[in-house]
Design an enzyme around this catalytic site. Structure first.
Site, PDB file in Angstrom:
ATOM      1  N   GLU A  40      -0.199   8.822 -14.352  1.00 35.09           N
ATOM      2  CA  GLU A  40       0.768   9.759 -13.802  1.00 35.09           C
ATOM      3  C   GLU A  40       2.051   9.028 -13.438  1.00 35.09           C
ATOM      4  O   GLU A  40       2.052   7.830 -13.154  1.00 35.09           O
ATOM      5  CB  GLU A  40       0.173  10.449 -12.566  1.00 35.09           C
ATOM      6  CG  GLU A  40      -0.980  11.341 -12.967  1.00 35.09           C
ATOM      7  CD  GLU A  40      -1.699  11.987 -11.793  1.00 35.09           C
ATOM      8  OE1 GLU A  40      -2.124  13.130 -11.948  1.00 35.09           O
ATOM      9  OE2 GLU A  40      -1.843  11.352 -10.735  1.00 35.09           O
ATOM     10  N   CYS A  53       8.806   6.871  -9.917  1.00 34.77           N
ATOM     11  CA  CYS A  53       7.687   6.038  -9.485  1.00 34.77           C
ATOM     12  C   CYS A  53       6.768   5.827 -10.690  1.00 34.77           C
ATOM     13  O   CYS A  53       6.198   6.787 -11.204  1.00 34.77           O
ATOM     14  CB  CYS A  53       6.986   6.766  -8.339  1.00 34.77           C
ATOM     15  SG  CYS A  53       5.537   5.913  -7.733  1.00 34.77           S
ATOM     16  N   CYS A  82      -7.126   1.089 -10.775  1.00 36.32           N
ATOM     17  CA  CYS A  82      -6.757  -0.139 -10.058  1.00 36.32           C
ATOM     18  C   CYS A  82      -8.031  -0.922  -9.773  1.00 36.32           C
ATOM     19  O   CYS A  82      -9.061  -0.325  -9.455  1.00 36.32           O
ATOM     20  CB  CYS A  82      -6.052   0.222  -8.742  1.00 36.32           C
ATOM     21  SG  CYS A  82      -5.359  -1.210  -7.889  1.00 36.32           S
ATOM     22  N   CYS A 131      -8.302  -0.475  -1.978  1.00 35.19           N
ATOM     23  CA  CYS A 131      -7.777  -0.205  -0.633  1.00 35.19           C
ATOM     24  C   CYS A 131      -8.417   1.102  -0.160  1.00 35.19           C
ATOM     25  O   CYS A 131      -8.428   2.091  -0.897  1.00 35.19           O
ATOM     26  CB  CYS A 131      -6.255  -0.102  -0.662  1.00 35.19           C
ATOM     27  SG  CYS A 131      -5.507  -1.597  -1.336  1.00 35.19           S
ATOM     28  N   CYS A 150      -6.570   4.594  -0.229  1.00 38.44           N
ATOM     29  CA  CYS A 150      -5.812   4.957  -1.435  1.00 38.44           C
ATOM     30  C   CYS A 150      -6.701   5.681  -2.439  1.00 38.44           C
ATOM     31  O   CYS A 150      -7.789   5.216  -2.762  1.00 38.44           O
ATOM     32  CB  CYS A 150      -5.225   3.693  -2.055  1.00 38.44           C
ATOM     33  SG  CYS A 150      -4.428   3.980  -3.645  1.00 38.44           S
ATOM     34  N   GLY A 163      -2.021   1.558  -9.891  1.00 41.27           N
ATOM     35  CA  GLY A 163      -2.234   0.178 -10.294  1.00 41.27           C
ATOM     36  C   GLY A 163      -1.524  -0.848  -9.448  1.00 41.27           C
ATOM     37  O   GLY A 163      -0.647  -0.529  -8.643  1.00 41.27           O
ATOM     38  N   GLU A 164      -1.943  -2.088  -9.615  1.00 37.37           N
ATOM     39  CA  GLU A 164      -1.340  -3.226  -8.914  1.00 37.37           C
ATOM     40  C   GLU A 164      -0.445  -3.953  -9.923  1.00 37.37           C
ATOM     41  O   GLU A 164      -0.948  -4.633 -10.826  1.00 37.37           O
ATOM     42  CB  GLU A 164      -2.446  -4.138  -8.361  1.00 37.37           C
ATOM     43  CG  GLU A 164      -1.976  -5.491  -7.874  1.00 37.37           C
ATOM     44  CD  GLU A 164      -0.781  -5.437  -6.930  1.00 37.37           C
ATOM     45  OE1 GLU A 164      -0.860  -4.797  -5.879  1.00 37.37           O
ATOM     46  OE2 GLU A 164       0.260  -6.062  -7.250  1.00 37.37           O
ATOM     47  N   SER A 221       6.171  -3.041  -5.858  1.00 36.90           N
ATOM     48  CA  SER A 221       5.336  -3.043  -4.656  1.00 36.90           C
ATOM     49  C   SER A 221       4.006  -3.718  -4.958  1.00 36.90           C
ATOM     50  O   SER A 221       3.356  -3.420  -5.956  1.00 36.90           O
ATOM     51  CB  SER A 221       5.093  -1.594  -4.218  1.00 36.90           C
ATOM     52  OG  SER A 221       4.142  -1.541  -3.173  1.00 36.90           O
ATOM     53  N   SER A 254       2.771  -4.229   0.669  1.00 32.25           N
ATOM     54  CA  SER A 254       1.948  -3.258   1.396  1.00 32.25           C
ATOM     55  C   SER A 254       1.186  -3.990   2.489  1.00 32.25           C
ATOM     56  O   SER A 254       0.129  -4.554   2.228  1.00 32.25           O
ATOM     57  CB  SER A 254       0.963  -2.598   0.427  1.00 32.25           C
ATOM     58  OG  SER A 254       1.684  -1.893  -0.553  1.00 32.25           O
ATOM     59  N   LEU A 255       1.732  -3.995   3.693  1.00 38.02           N
ATOM     60  CA  LEU A 255       1.132  -4.784   4.774  1.00 38.02           C
ATOM     61  C   LEU A 255       0.037  -3.987   5.493  1.00 38.02           C
ATOM     62  O   LEU A 255      -1.117  -4.393   5.517  1.00 38.02           O
ATOM     63  CB  LEU A 255       2.236  -5.229   5.743  1.00 38.02           C
ATOM     64  CG  LEU A 255       1.827  -6.253   6.777  1.00 38.02           C
ATOM     65  CD1 LEU A 255       1.325  -7.535   6.144  1.00 38.02           C
ATOM     66  CD2 LEU A 255       2.974  -6.562   7.737  1.00 38.02           C
ATOM     67  N   HIS A 256       0.408  -2.889   6.085  1.00 39.60           N
ATOM     68  CA  HIS A 256      -0.513  -1.897   6.658  1.00 39.60           C
ATOM     69  C   HIS A 256      -1.328  -2.330   7.879  1.00 39.60           C
ATOM     70  O   HIS A 256      -1.951  -1.478   8.527  1.00 39.60           O
ATOM     71  CB  HIS A 256      -1.492  -1.356   5.608  1.00 39.60           C
ATOM     72  CG  HIS A 256      -0.840  -0.800   4.382  1.00 39.60           C
ATOM     73  ND1 HIS A 256       0.292  -0.029   4.422  1.00 39.60           N
ATOM     74  CD2 HIS A 256      -1.150  -0.927   3.066  1.00 39.60           C
ATOM     75  CE1 HIS A 256       0.637   0.318   3.189  1.00 39.60           C
ATOM     76  NE2 HIS A 256      -0.206  -0.234   2.351  1.00 39.60           N
ATOM     77  N   ASN A 280      -1.079  10.013   3.305  1.00 41.40           N
ATOM     78  CA  ASN A 280      -1.245  11.222   2.494  1.00 41.40           C
ATOM     79  C   ASN A 280      -2.725  11.439   2.233  1.00 41.40           C
ATOM     80  O   ASN A 280      -3.390  10.575   1.676  1.00 41.40           O
ATOM     81  CB  ASN A 280      -0.501  11.074   1.171  1.00 41.40           C
ATOM     82  CG  ASN A 280       0.995  11.074   1.392  1.00 41.40           C
ATOM     83  OD1 ASN A 280       1.540  11.969   2.025  1.00 41.40           O
ATOM     84  ND2 ASN A 280       1.676  10.044   0.901  1.00 41.40           N
ATOM     85  N   CYS A 326       2.535   9.093  -2.297  1.00 41.43           N
ATOM     86  CA  CYS A 326       1.976   7.739  -2.338  1.00 41.43           C
ATOM     87  C   CYS A 326       0.470   7.775  -2.176  1.00 41.43           C
ATOM     88  O   CYS A 326      -0.049   8.394  -1.245  1.00 41.43           O
ATOM     89  CB  CYS A 326       2.466   6.924  -1.143  1.00 41.43           C
ATOM     90  SG  CYS A 326       4.177   6.593  -1.159  1.00 41.43           S
TER      91      CYS A 326
HETATM   92  N1  SAH Z   1      -0.638  -1.236  -5.838  1.00 41.99           N
HETATM   93  C1  SAH Z   1       0.636  -1.385  -5.258  1.00 41.99           C
HETATM   94  C2  SAH Z   1       1.612  -0.281  -5.600  1.00 41.99           C
HETATM   95  C3  SAH Z   1       1.085   1.126  -5.680  1.00 41.99           C
HETATM   96  S1  SAH Z   1       0.654   1.924  -4.174  1.00 41.99           S
HETATM   97  C4  SAH Z   1       0.524  -1.528  -3.764  1.00 41.99           C
HETATM   98  O1  SAH Z   1      -0.557  -1.321  -3.223  1.00 41.99           O
HETATM   99  O2  SAH Z   1       1.519  -1.906  -3.149  1.00 41.99           O
HETATM  100  C5  SAH Z   1       2.246   2.324  -3.429  1.00 41.99           C
HETATM  101  C6  SAH Z   1       2.192   2.406  -1.898  1.00 41.99           C
HETATM  102  O3  SAH Z   1       1.462   3.564  -1.464  1.00 41.99           O
HETATM  103  C7  SAH Z   1       1.502   1.212  -1.267  1.00 41.99           C
HETATM  104  O4  SAH Z   1       2.195   0.755  -0.136  1.00 41.99           O
HETATM  105  C8  SAH Z   1       0.173   1.790  -0.870  1.00 41.99           C
HETATM  106  O5  SAH Z   1      -0.450   1.043   0.123  1.00 41.99           O
HETATM  107  C9  SAH Z   1       0.578   3.178  -0.415  1.00 41.99           C
HETATM  108  N2  SAH Z   1      -0.520   4.127  -0.326  1.00 41.99           N
HETATM  109  C10 SAH Z   1      -1.701   4.114  -0.990  1.00 41.99           C
HETATM  110  N3  SAH Z   1      -2.457   5.173  -0.626  1.00 41.99           N
HETATM  111  C11 SAH Z   1      -1.754   5.883   0.279  1.00 41.99           C
HETATM  112  C12 SAH Z   1      -1.984   7.103   0.984  1.00 41.99           C
HETATM  113  N4  SAH Z   1      -3.092   7.804   0.805  1.00 41.99           N
HETATM  114  N5  SAH Z   1      -1.025   7.549   1.825  1.00 41.99           N
HETATM  115  C13 SAH Z   1       0.134   6.867   1.962  1.00 41.99           C
HETATM  116  N6  SAH Z   1       0.421   5.725   1.308  1.00 41.99           N
HETATM  117  C14 SAH Z   1      -0.505   5.225   0.473  1.00 41.99           C
HETATM  118 FE1  SF4 Z   2      -4.495  -0.375  -5.889  1.00 40.11          FE
HETATM  119 FE2  SF4 Z   2      -2.191  -0.249  -4.468  1.00 40.11          FE
HETATM  120 FE3  SF4 Z   2      -4.062   1.697  -4.275  1.00 40.11          FE
HETATM  121 FE4  SF4 Z   2      -4.539  -0.718  -3.234  1.00 40.11          FE
HETATM  122  S1  SF4 Z   2      -2.926   0.734  -2.586  1.00 40.11           S
HETATM  123  S2  SF4 Z   2      -5.975   0.506  -4.455  1.00 40.11           S
HETATM  124  S3  SF4 Z   2      -3.526  -2.044  -4.719  1.00 40.11           S
HETATM  125  S4  SF4 Z   2      -2.882   1.180  -6.082  1.00 40.11           S
END
Ligand code: SAH
Ligand code: SF4
Length: 415
Positions: free
Chosen positions: A126, A139, A146, A150, A153, A216-217, A248, A270-272, A347, A390
Site C-alpha cells: 500500500e 508515504c 516486515c 513492533c 504496529c 517495511g523497514e 524512517s 522511531s524511538l517510542h 492508530n 501510520c
Molecule cells: N519501519 C519503519 C517505517 C515504517 S512505520 C519504522 O518503524 O520507522 C512509520 C511510523 O509509524 C513509525 O514511527 C512507526 O513506529 C509508526 N507506527 C507503527 N504503528 C503505528 C500505530 N499503530 N499508530 C501510530 N504509529 C505507528
Molecule cells: Fe516494521 Fe516499522 Fe511496523 Fe516496526 S513499526 S513492525 S519496523 S513497519
C-alpha cells in the site's frame, strides 16, 4: 481538537472494492522504471543504440519517464520511430498495478498495488498520499510486510514476504502522480472537492514530499531504497528535494549513517520509549541495538546540524509511555542532538491491546517537550477511516474481514 471530536466527524468512507483500475504492460518485459542512468545506457545498448548516442538517449528517456510521465515509449516523440518500436518490443515503463483506490473523508488516498510474486502468487503493498495546505506527502512502502514485530504496529503482524525493487519503490511515486494527474499538461479532474484533496500545492505539484514510512523497514532493504530515492531526488526528473525526503527507521544502527552519506536525505527514528526495558517490548529490535547505541548513531549522523535535525517519532500509548516522567526523560536523552520530536497518536487496528493516550496527556507531553526547547508537533492522524494512518497498513492478502473492518470503524468512531 480532541481525538473524540475528530472521530465524530468520521463517516464511513467509500470503499472501492478490489478491481484493477489500470492495466499496465505485463511483467514479461522488464520495466525501465527505477534504473539508474548507467543501467539505462546498458539497456539501450542491448537494443543496438550506438555508444556515441547513448548519453543523449538516456537523457531523453529520463525526461520522458520522470518529467512527462510516459507510460508507453511511443509517446516519447524525441525518439525516432524505430527506436520507440525497439524499446516497446523489449522493455516497458510499467508501474505496479493499481488494484484499488480509497479516498478518506480527509482527502487522504490509499492505493493497493499489486507486484509480481516470485513463483508464488502476486504480492500487494500500500501507498498513501496525504494532502495538506501547501504540500502533498507520499508515504511509500519498502517491503511486503516486515520482519520486525513492533507490538503496536499492524504491519508488524504480517510476516515479511519480500523486499521491493528500486523500480517498485519509484513506481509508487509514478502511480501516485498518474492517479492524481500530477504530470505537465495532464491534470485531470480525478480529484473530488475534498478539504485539501482538490487543490495542488503552491508549486503546482501534488507530490512535494516523500516519507519512507509505509510498510517495511527501509534499512533492511537499503540498496533498493537508496537507488529509488536517488531517482526521485534527481534534478532532471521527479526532482523532489532531498530535504523533503525522509527515511524512517526503527533503529537498524549499522545502516543509519548510510542514509546520510549515500542518499543525503532526512532521518527519522522511531524511538517510542525512553527506557530499554520498555523499548525492548515495543520495538523488539531494541534488544539488538539498545537506546544508547541507537542514539550514538544519531549523534554521528552525517550532515546533522540545527538546520537539518533528526525527527524522533514517539507513538502515544495510553498508560505505557505517556507520563510526565517519560517526557522529562525524553528531553534528557536527546540532549545535544539537533532534534524534532514528532508525537504520533496511536492508530488502532483490530486485535491490538494498546490504546491511544487521551488528548490531555498528549498535550501535556507535548508542552513539556516544547518548554525544554524542542519542537513537538502532534501528528494529526490522517486517513484512519481507510486504514491509511501510520502503522495501519497491511497487505490485502491478509486483509481485514468484514467483521474486523466493522470492529475497526466502531473503534475509530467511539474513541
Ligand atoms: N519501519 C519503519 C517505517 C515504517 S512505520 C519504522 O518503524 O520507522 C512509520 C511510523 O509509524 C513509525 O514511527 C512507526 O513506529 C509508526 N507506527 C507503527 N504503528 C503505528 C500505530 N499503530 N499508530 C501510530 N504509529 C505507528
Ligand atoms: Fe516494521 Fe516499522 Fe511496523 Fe516496526 S513499526 S513492525 S519496523 S513497519
Amino acid at each position: 481538537m480532541t481525538i473524540a471530536s475528530q472521530a465524530a466527524n468520521v463517516v464511513i468512507p467509500h470503499f472501492v472494492e478490489k478491481a484493477p483500475l489500470e492495466r499496465y504492460v505485463g511483467p514479461a518485459r522488464p520495466t525501465l522504471v527505477g534504473m539508474s542512468r548507467e543501467e539505462l545506457a546498458v539497456a539501450l545498448g542491448t537494443i543496438g543504440v550506438p555508444l556515441s548516442q547513448r548519453r543523449m538517449r538516456v537523457q531523453q528517456l529520463w525526461h520522458g519517464i520522470y518529467v512527462s510521465g510516459a507510460t508507453r515509449f511511443d509517446v516519447i516523440t524525441s525518439f525516432p520511430k524505430d527506436l520507440r518500436a525497439a524499446l516497446e518490443d523489449r522493455f516497458t515503463v510499467a508501474r505496479p498495478e493499481v488494484m484499488a483506490e480509497q479516498v478518506s473523508v480527509d482527502g487522504t488516498r490509499k492505493w493497493l498495488l499489486r507486484l509480481p510474486g516470485e513463483g508464488e502468487g502476486p504480492h500487494e503493498v500500500e501507498c498513501v498520499y496525504i494532502p495538506e495546505p501547501g504540500r502533498g506527502t507520499l508515504c511509500l512502502s519498502s517491503q511486503v510486510g516486515c520482519t520486525l514485530t513492533c507490538t503496536f504496529c499492524h504491519t508488524g503482524t504480517q510476516r515479511l514476504v519480500r523486499n521491493l525493487t528500486a523500480g517498485e519503490i519509484v513506481g509508487q511515486v509514478l502511480v501516485a502522480r498518474d492517479r492524481l494527474g500530477d504530470w505537465p499538461g495532464r491534470r485531470t479532474d480525478l480529484l473530488p472537492t475534498l478539504p485539501h484533496g482538490g487543490v495542488p500545492t503552491d508549486s503546482g505539484r501534488f507530490v512535494t514530499n516523500i516519507v519512507m514510512m509505509g510498510m517495511g523497514e527501509p534499512l533492511y532493504n537499503f540498496d533498493a531504497v537508496r537507488d529509488a530515492l536517488l531517482v526521485a531526488a534527481d534534478n532532471e526528473g521527479i526532482a523532489i528535494s532531498k530535504r523533503k525526503i525522509t527515511v524512517s527507521t526503527s533503529g537498524v544502527v549499522p545502516n543509519i549513517a548510510r542514509i546520510g552519506s549515500e542518499i543525503g536525505v532526512m532521518l527519522a527514528v522511531s524511538l517510542h520509549a525512553v527506557r530499554n526495558d520498555l523499548r525492548d517490548q515495543l520495538v523488539p529490535l531494541n534488544r539488538k541495538y539498545p537506546i544508547e547505541v541507537l542514539l550514538a548513531a544519531c549523534r554521528a549522523y552525517p550532515g546533522l546540524t540545527n538546520a537539518r535535525r533528526i525527527t524522533f517519532e514517539y507513538v502515544m500509548l495510553k498508560g505505557v509511555n505517556d507520563s510526565a516522567s517519560d517526557a522529562k526523560a525524553l528531553v534528557k536523552l536527546l540532549k545535544g542532538i539537533p532534534a524534532k520530536i514528532n508525537l504520533i497518536p496511536f492508530n488502532p487496528w483490530p486485535g491490538t491491546s494498546f490504546e491511544c493516550s487521551d488528548w490531555d496527556s498528549i498535550e501535556r507531553f507535548s508542552e513539556a517537550i516544547f518548554h525544554a526547547g524542542y519542537s513537538a508537533p502532534v501528528r494529526t492522524p490522517r486517513g484512519r477511516d481507510i486504514l491509511a494512518a501510520c502503522g495501519q497498513l497491511k497487505s490485502a492478502t491478509e486483509k481485514l474481514s468484514v467483521r474486523e473492518r466493522m470492529a475497526l470503524r466502531a473503534m475509530v468512531m467511539t474513541e
